[in-house]
Design an enzyme around this catalytic site. Structure first.
Site, short mmCIF file in Angstrom:
data_model
loop_
_atom_site.label_atom_id
_atom_site.label_comp_id
_atom_site.label_asym_id
_atom_site.label_seq_id
_atom_site.Cartn_x
_atom_site.Cartn_y
_atom_site.Cartn_z
N LYS A 1 0.65 -1.02 -0.03
CA LYS A 1 -0.01 0.00 -0.20
C LYS A 1 0.78 1.17 0.04
O LYS A 1 0.39 2.28 -0.78
CB LYS A 1 -1.01 0.05 1.36
N GLN B 1 -4.24 -1.06 9.71
CA GLN B 1 -4.00 -2.50 9.06
C GLN B 1 -4.77 -3.42 9.95
O GLN B 1 -4.42 -3.55 11.34
CB GLN B 1 -2.70 -2.87 8.78
N ASP C 1 -10.17 2.93 4.12
CA ASP C 1 -10.81 1.61 3.69
C ASP C 1 -12.18 1.39 3.55
O ASP C 1 -12.90 0.74 3.14
CB ASP C 1 -10.37 0.80 5.09
#
Ligand code: NAP
Length: 313
Positions: A64, A108, A131
């Protein structure tokens, strides 16, 4: 890219290559970063929070980070020990919530026990949710209102656009070249109903006018339910669950699953070799949905930046 056929069988399915498609996303995002940077005098910023040493999480975070850098974003990193306290982690999130250079916050998951990921996702400012997992943003998804959408389902939708288009991905392809597929009249089954993938996936398909069925572990005659669908999305976590006789000839098969086999190899929730001959388009694992999830996280961050600054891209 592989050859395309709209019927599967004869010349093989269209292989939906997530790595190549993610390059098209990167070109679009890079152009948006350039536009935004000139208007707001800074690059969009992504903050990445990693807790502990989970090897898979470290790999995901690194990819990412790399994608964000490639597209010209500024990145901020917090790698915290697994022993971090609830208060310390909350303070890091709060710091990024108030940092004006940060447009996207990625926490995460999963977090090491006893930390509860959903508790901390709720602490992220919804407008900085990279997200698309904050409950406020999931609510906006149900209402069809603008908000960051969950990355994996968003990536699957872009793969569906590719599956239903006649374009061949090239070195200069961007998302602007990819028409949005109309799913009116199409039936879709989503196997899996998690907050992360299955549920938002179904609502994104519905938003495009597909007729959607959610299947799960309590569904009876799962093969029959799948066989009725023009589009099958598998987000289950069971290696090679979906077999050839579950799939209607010519259906589009999108495999979200990432499962590690005892020999260390990765496979999806679809028995790829078995199913590919009957599908019109199919995603491989690895190299399918996974790279698109990463791309969509960065795309979400840039969209957040535009929305926060009133810039229309
Ligand atoms: P999850 O939270 O464990 O949810 C799994 C879903 O599958 C549940 O709804 C469960 O039903 C259903 N299910 C389990 N076994 C089943 C069976 N035998 N038949 C029918 N349904 C069954 O998993 P997730 O987070 O959604 O992830 C699913 C898969 O996608 C995993 O392999 C994960 O690693 C992968 N994944 C990949 C990406 C990517 O970027 N490619 C991103 C996220 C996740 P119930 O609700 O009834 O229990």
């Amino acid at each position: 890219m592989s050859q395309r056929t709209s019927h599967g069988a004869a010349s093989g399915p269209k292989i939906l290559d997530g790595k190549t498609l993610s390059r098209a996303v990167a070109r679009t995002v890079t152009a948006h970063v350039t536009t935004l940077s000139s208007k707001i005098n800074r690059a969009p910023g992504l903050a990445v929070i990693l807790v502990g040493e989970n090897p898979a999480s470290k790999t995901y975070v690194a990819s990412k980070h790399r994608f964000a850098k490639e597209c010209g974003l500024e990145t901020f990193d917090s790698h915290l020990p697994a022993s971090v306290t609830r208060e310390e982690l909350a303070a890091v999130i709060e710091g990024y919530n108030h940092n004006d250079k940060v447009d996207g916050i990625l926490l995460q998951l999963p977090l090491p026990a006893p930390l509860d990921g959903s508790e901390f996702v709720r602490m992220i400012a919804p407008e900085k949710d990279a997200d698309g997992l904050h409950p406020a943003n999931q609510g906006l998804l149900l209402q069809g209102a603008p908000a960051p959408r969950p990355c994996t389902p968003l990536g699957v939708m872009t793969m569906l656009d590719l599956a239903m288009s006649d374009i061949t991905l090239g070195e200069t392809t961007t998302l602007a070249d990819l028409p949005r597929a109309s799913l009116a009249g199409k039936s879709a089954v989503v196997i899996g109903r998690s907050q992360l993938v299955g549920k938002p996936m179904g609502f994104l398909l519905l938003e495009r006018n597909a007729t959607v069925t959610f299947a799960h572990s309590k569904t009876t005659d799962l093969p029959g339910v799948c066989r009725a669908a023009d589009i099958v999305v598998a987000a289950v976590g069971v290696p090679r669950l979906v077999k050839r006789d579950w799939v209607k000839p010519g259906a589009i098969v999108l495999d979200v699953g990432i499962n590690r086999l005892p020999d260390g190899k990765l496979c999806g929730d679809v028995d790829y070799d078995d199913v590919a001959p009957v599908a019109s388009a199919i995603t491989p694992v690895p190299g399918g949905v996974g790279p698109m999830t990463v791309a969509m996280l960065i795309s979400n961050t840039v969209s957040n930046c535009a929305r926060r600054n009133g810039v229309v891209l």
